[in-house]
Design an enzyme around this catalytic site. Structure first.
Site, PDB file in Angstrom:
ATOM      1  N   ARG A  79       0.748  -1.267  -0.020  1.00 55.33           N
ATOM      2  CA  ARG A  79       0.001  -0.065  -0.069  1.00 55.33           C
ATOM      3  C   ARG A  79       1.058   1.349   0.064  1.00 55.33           C
ATOM      4  NH1 ARG A  79      -1.838   0.805   4.398  1.00 55.33           N
ATOM      5  NH2 ARG A  79      -1.157  -0.896   5.632  1.00 55.33           N
ATOM      6  N   TYR A 207      -1.600  -3.363  -6.897  1.00 54.82           N
ATOM      7  CA  TYR A 207      -1.216  -4.064  -5.581  1.00 54.82           C
ATOM      8  C   TYR A 207      -2.513  -4.148  -4.711  1.00 54.82           C
ATOM      9  CZ  TYR A 207      -0.331  -5.116  -0.940  1.00 54.82           C
ATOM     10  OH  TYR A 207      -0.296  -5.836   0.333  1.00 54.82           O
ATOM     11  N   GLY A 208      -3.015  -5.181  -4.064  1.00 53.60           N
ATOM     12  CA  GLY A 208      -3.849  -5.499  -3.473  1.00 53.60           C
ATOM     13  C   GLY A 208      -4.596  -4.436  -2.546  1.00 53.60           C
ATOM     14  N   LYS A 216      -9.520  -2.043   2.204  1.00 53.93           N
ATOM     15  CA  LYS A 216      -9.212  -0.994   3.151  1.00 53.93           C
ATOM     16  C   LYS A 216     -10.083   0.212   2.408  1.00 53.93           C
ATOM     17  CE  LYS A 216      -5.904  -3.375   5.213  1.00 53.93           C
ATOM     18  NZ  LYS A 216      -6.241  -3.754   6.479  1.00 53.93           N
ATOM     19  N   HIS A 236     -10.239  -1.670  12.172  1.00 54.64           N
ATOM     20  CA  HIS A 236      -9.222  -2.578  11.689  1.00 54.64           C
ATOM     21  C   HIS A 236      -9.028  -3.763  12.684  1.00 54.64           C
ATOM     22  CE1 HIS A 236      -4.694  -2.760   9.916  1.00 54.64           C
ATOM     23  NE2 HIS A 236      -5.716  -3.685   9.382  1.00 54.64           N
ATOM     24  N   SER A 258       0.162  -3.427  11.696  1.00 55.66           N
ATOM     25  CA  SER A 258       0.603  -4.369  10.984  1.00 55.66           C
ATOM     26  C   SER A 258       1.593  -4.840  11.543  1.00 55.66           C
ATOM     27  CB  SER A 258       1.120  -3.658   9.499  1.00 55.66           C
ATOM     28  OG  SER A 258      -0.222  -2.935   8.913  1.00 55.66           O
ATOM     29  N   CYS A 260       1.911  -7.335  13.794  1.00 56.52           N
ATOM     30  CA  CYS A 260       1.611  -7.697  15.090  1.00 56.52           C
ATOM     31  C   CYS A 260       0.822  -9.058  15.377  1.00 56.52           C
ATOM     32  CB  CYS A 260       0.974  -6.748  16.040  1.00 56.52           C
ATOM     33  SG  CYS A 260       2.118  -5.202  16.305  1.00 56.52           S
ATOM     34  N   GLY A 261       0.761  -9.849  14.151  1.00 54.82           N
ATOM     35  CA  GLY A 261       0.253 -11.134  14.243  1.00 54.82           C
ATOM     36  C   GLY A 261      -1.324 -11.323  14.384  1.00 54.82           C
ATOM     37  N   LYS A 262      -1.941 -10.467  13.564  1.00 57.86           N
ATOM     38  CA  LYS A 262      -3.390 -10.362  13.831  1.00 57.86           C
ATOM     39  C   LYS A 262      -4.033 -11.726  13.078  1.00 57.86           C
ATOM     40  CE  LYS A 262      -6.309  -6.833  12.331  1.00 57.86           C
ATOM     41  NZ  LYS A 262      -6.081  -5.842  11.184  1.00 57.86           N
ATOM     42  N   ASP A 285      -9.256  -9.241   9.682  1.00 56.22           N
ATOM     43  CA  ASP A 285      -8.751  -7.867   9.484  1.00 56.22           C
ATOM     44  C   ASP A 285      -9.734  -6.773   9.698  1.00 56.22           C
ATOM     45  OD1 ASP A 285      -6.630  -6.290   8.490  1.00 56.22           O
ATOM     46  OD2 ASP A 285      -7.627  -6.068   6.543  1.00 56.22           O
ATOM     47  N   ASN A 375       6.187  -8.665   1.690  1.00 55.91           N
ATOM     48  CA  ASN A 375       4.748  -8.344   1.551  1.00 55.91           C
ATOM     49  C   ASN A 375       4.140  -9.192   0.733  1.00 55.91           C
ATOM     50  OD1 ASN A 375       2.546  -7.118   2.754  1.00 55.91           O
ATOM     51  ND2 ASN A 375       2.471  -5.616   0.978  1.00 55.91           N
ATOM     52  N   SER A 376       4.619 -10.440   0.326  1.00 52.85           N
ATOM     53  CA  SER A 376       3.847 -11.262  -0.717  1.00 52.85           C
ATOM     54  C   SER A 376       2.786 -11.689   0.042  1.00 52.85           C
ATOM     55  CB  SER A 376       4.669 -12.388  -0.951  1.00 52.85           C
ATOM     56  OG  SER A 376       5.299 -13.024  -0.011  1.00 52.85           O
ATOM     57  N   ARG A 377       1.756 -12.233  -0.651  1.00 51.02           N
ATOM     58  CA  ARG A 377       0.205 -12.319  -0.172  1.00 51.02           C
ATOM     59  C   ARG A 377      -0.444 -13.555  -0.495  1.00 51.02           C
ATOM     60  NH1 ARG A 377      -1.768  -8.527   3.444  1.00 51.02           N
ATOM     61  NH2 ARG A 377      -0.336  -6.828   3.665  1.00 51.02           N
ATOM     62  N   ARG A 408       3.555  -3.736  19.682  1.00 52.37           N
ATOM     63  CA  ARG A 408       4.697  -4.301  19.900  1.00 52.37           C
ATOM     64  C   ARG A 408       5.554  -3.499  20.857  1.00 52.37           C
ATOM     65  NH1 ARG A 408       8.020  -7.991  16.935  1.00 52.37           N
ATOM     66  NH2 ARG A 408       6.436  -8.494  15.483  1.00 52.37           N
ATOM     67  N   ASP A 503      -0.100 -19.786  22.928  1.00 49.92           N
ATOM     68  CA  ASP A 503      -0.265 -19.595  24.385  1.00 49.92           C
ATOM     69  C   ASP A 503      -0.908 -18.231  24.562  1.00 49.92           C
ATOM     70  OD1 ASP A 503       1.126 -21.714  25.745  1.00 49.92           O
ATOM     71  OD2 ASP A 503       2.672 -21.258  24.596  1.00 49.92           O
ATOM     72  N   ASN A 504      -1.207 -17.552  23.443  1.00 47.19           N
ATOM     73  CA  ASN A 504      -1.818 -16.221  23.781  1.00 47.19           C
ATOM     74  C   ASN A 504      -3.310 -16.498  24.192  1.00 47.19           C
ATOM     75  OD1 ASN A 504       0.392 -14.887  23.121  1.00 47.19           O
ATOM     76  ND2 ASN A 504      -0.171 -14.555  20.942  1.00 47.19           N
TER      77      ASN A 504
HETATM   78  C1  OXD Z   1      -2.419  -4.185   6.262  1.00 47.51           C
HETATM   79  C2  OXD Z   1      -3.487  -5.333   5.650  1.00 47.51           C
HETATM   80  O1  OXD Z   1      -1.850  -3.758   5.754  1.00 47.51           O
HETATM   81  O2  OXD Z   1      -4.315  -5.904   6.074  1.00 47.51           O
HETATM   82  O3  OXD Z   1      -3.346  -3.789   7.346  1.00 47.51           O
HETATM   83  O4  OXD Z   1      -2.712  -5.561   4.580  1.00 47.51           O
HETATM   84 MN    MN Z   2      -5.005  -4.969   7.897  1.00 47.82          MN
END
Ligand code: OXD
Ligand code: MN
Length: 596
Positions: A79, A207-208, A216, A236, A258, A260-262, A285, A375-377, A408, A503-504
């Site tokens: 982005r 790009y996505g 978004k 978000h 971004s 942080c392991g969502k 997301d 940032n590959s998806r 983080r 463990d979270n």
């Molecule tokens: C972001 C995504 O950048 O979800 O937050 O792609």
């Molecule tokens: Mn996102």
């Protein structure tokens, strides 16, 4: 050519939609216009065409059925926040934290780039629904695009085609999205949002996050604006359910910046010691939130797919995501192996001996460059995720027991705490921050504030947005409890104190126990943290003493410095900052007492 798409008549009589498509056709001058119906037959024909014209490469159909790989231009892999604009008549309505462009100027500038931009190309008309058709949570968008890649990704990420035209009927309102690849140059790239016109124009990218306009652009930036005016919220956030051993499911939503392991948290697999629990993924997301008739806050994932970061995703970190991407998935900018598979750094399997990297060059493990772009998806249907919740398409959404913010931070922030009340929770969200990692360019360890993880996604002024958060709390008789977590705290030697991943769930269980009044916690000046013994550590190498003195430690000097920094941040939000949040800051300073 067999399977080629032929021109089809407009399958709608919606006058405003027809007029707008004609207007954009006159501007972009495509060779043909194709209305997408979202059918399986159409998908197959479009996939064949995408392969024929080199946009997609099929993977080995035995091992990766229905999967394809794609590569984007080297200058078009993420982005572009610096080229993303909120175009409101008054600059004040976009606020000091958004890039702003005058709408007349934006239409003129991008209109110039769009003029004839689709010459010789096809303009696809992609109607789509964000949310569940027929529900209070549904919004219709129509995206015009000259990118087959975008059409095929939109088909996974949204409920696309005839379903959206049915939802729209003869006169419904819709978001107008225009996307043209144009020449993909940074000089002629911009993603402009016109919330007052319910319109998005995106030019010069493929790009996505810049071009899948439902995600978004609509579901966060435009939807946050609509939500403010219509009494709901677009956030978000991931949404997940935790089922306890008695079979009771409680839901929470969580916002993290971004990196942080969502996605991993949304698809968490319980560790062996908690095998009686089950985690259900509702969304990874975006969450749309609405007050329900019972005074609770209900959450719905408006998307139909997962657009996840590939590197670091493995059978260890996220087995559910790995299972989800085995079929019907489009991979973008990963490494292609010579036997028709894909690979990325952190996939948990040894690198292939050779392959084609994300730039399209020959690659070996000795090449000295990454095989997959960081940032590959993957774009995968959400329903393919083994942990997808049976409630994920419930038109009413799921009732939230808790909202979780996080970031983080190597020091300072305890593993978990509960905000004192909704207003304090809004303050916690408004000041949340994360430290930059080596994954991003620039300095490591720099603290970036990102209110509710919405800094790049809020479609209007941040102070007004926080006002809306405060007001929404007033409309809930049973609001979710608000928490803050930090999975990333380190000791003096830089070692992580908390194992993270599965463990979270231990922390989520405490959060839900607190939210439902089953544990008392311990008061601190920051908020309520787990009292000794309340957080289940059985099966970890952490003891209650380390928890208390390390992970839950609150250092008053560090916190006083943090509060100074938070005060400076509140100033940056500007004159529309709700005074209640200044009061929350003063109260926090008082709780820590004066410096001696
Ligand atoms: C972001 C995504 O950048 O979800 O937050 O792609
Ligand atoms: Mn996102």
């Amino acid at each position: 050519m067999s399977g080629a798409i032929v021109m089809n008549p407009a399958p709608t009589t919606h006058p405003a939609l027809l007029a707008w498509v004609a207007e954009m056709q006159a501007l972009c001058r495509p060779e043909r216009v194709v209305w997408c119906d979202g059918s399986e037959a159409e998908n197959e024909a479009l996939l064949r065409q995408a392969v024929a014209q080199g946009d997609l490469e099929p993977l080995d159909p035995q091992r990766w059925p229905g999967c394809y790989s794609a590569r984007s231009a080297e200058n078009d892999v993420a982005r572009t926040e610096n080229l993303t604009y909120i175009c409101t008549r008054l600059r004040r309505d976009a606020g000091p934290l958004n890039n702003w462009m005058d709408p007349a100027e934006a239409y003129r500038k991008l209109g110039g780039w769009l003029d004839g931009a689709m010459r010789g190309r096809t303009m696809y008309v992609v109607p789509f629904v964000m949310g569940i058709p027929g529900s209070a949570f549904a919004k219709v968008g129509v995206q015009l695009t000259d990118s087959l890649y975008v059409v095929l990704n939109m088909r996974i990420m949204t409920r696309m085609g005839s379903v959206a035209l049915r939802e729209l009927g003869g006169s419904g309102s819709f978001t107008r999205g225009v996307h043209a690849r144009a020449d993909l140059s940074l000089e002629r790239r911009a993603i402009c949002h016109f919330p007052e016109d319910n319109t998005i124009w995106s030019v010069g990218s493929n790009y996505g996050g810049n071009v899948l306009l439902g995600k978004k652009c609509l579901a966060l930036r435009i939807a946050s604006w609509l939500g403010r005016h219509e009494g709901w919220m677009a956030e978000h956030m991931l949404i997940m359910g935790v089922e306890d051993p008695r079979g009771q499911v409680s839901y929470l939503a969580a916002a993290f910046p971004s990196q942080c392991g969502k996605t991993n948290l949304a698809m968490l697999v319980p560790p062996p010691a908690l095998s009686g629990y089950k985690v259900w993924t509702v969304g990874d997301d975006i969450a749309w939130l609405r007050p329900g008739p019972d005074g609770r806050l209900y959450a719905l994932n408006p998307e139909a797919g997962i657009f996840g970061v590939a590197p670091g995703t493995s059978h260890l970190t996220n087995p559910n995501a790995m299972a989800a991407v085995r079929r019907n998935t489009i991979f973008t900018n990963v490494l292609r192996t010579d036997d028709g598979g894909v690979w990325w750094e952190g996939m948990g399997t040894p690198p292939p001996l050779a392959g084609t990297d994300w730039r399209g060059r020959r690659w070996t493990p000795g090449s000295g460059v990454k095989g997959a772009h960081p940032n590959s998806r993957f774009t995968a249907p959400a329903r393919q995720c083994p942990s997808i919740s049976p409630e994920w398409e419930d038109p009413a959404g799921v009732p939230l027991s808790a909202i979780v913010f996080g970031g983080r931070r190597a020091r300072l922030e305890p593993l978990v705490y509960q905000a004192r009340d909704w207003r304090h929770g809004v303050y916690v969200g408004a000041t949340m921050a994360s430290e930059t990692t080596a994954a991003a360019t620039g300095q490591v360890g720099v603290v970036r504030r990102d209110p509710m993880a919405m800094l790049p996604f809020c479609g209007y002024d941040m102070g007004d947005y926080l006002r809306h958060w405060l007001d929404m709390g007033g409309r809930l008789s049973r609001p979710p409890a608000i928490f803050h977590v930090n999975w990333f705290r380190q000791d003096a030697q830089g070692r992580y104190l908390w194992p993270g991943y599965g463990d979270n769930l231990r922390v989520l269980n405490w959060i839900l126990a607190r939210a439902e009044g089953r544990v008392a916690g311990r008061q601190t000046p920051v908020g309520t943290v787990p009292e000794t013994g309340e957080l289940d550590l059985e099966g970890t190498s952490i003891d209650q003493r380390t928890l208390r003195s390390g992970l839950l430690d609150i250092d008053p000097d560090e916190w006083r410095a943090e509060l100074d920094d938070q005060a400076a941040w509140l100033e940056r939000i500007g004159p529309t900052l709700p005074p209640e949040l200044r009061q929350e800051h003063r109260a926090a300073v008082e709780r820590f007492g004066r410096r001696d």
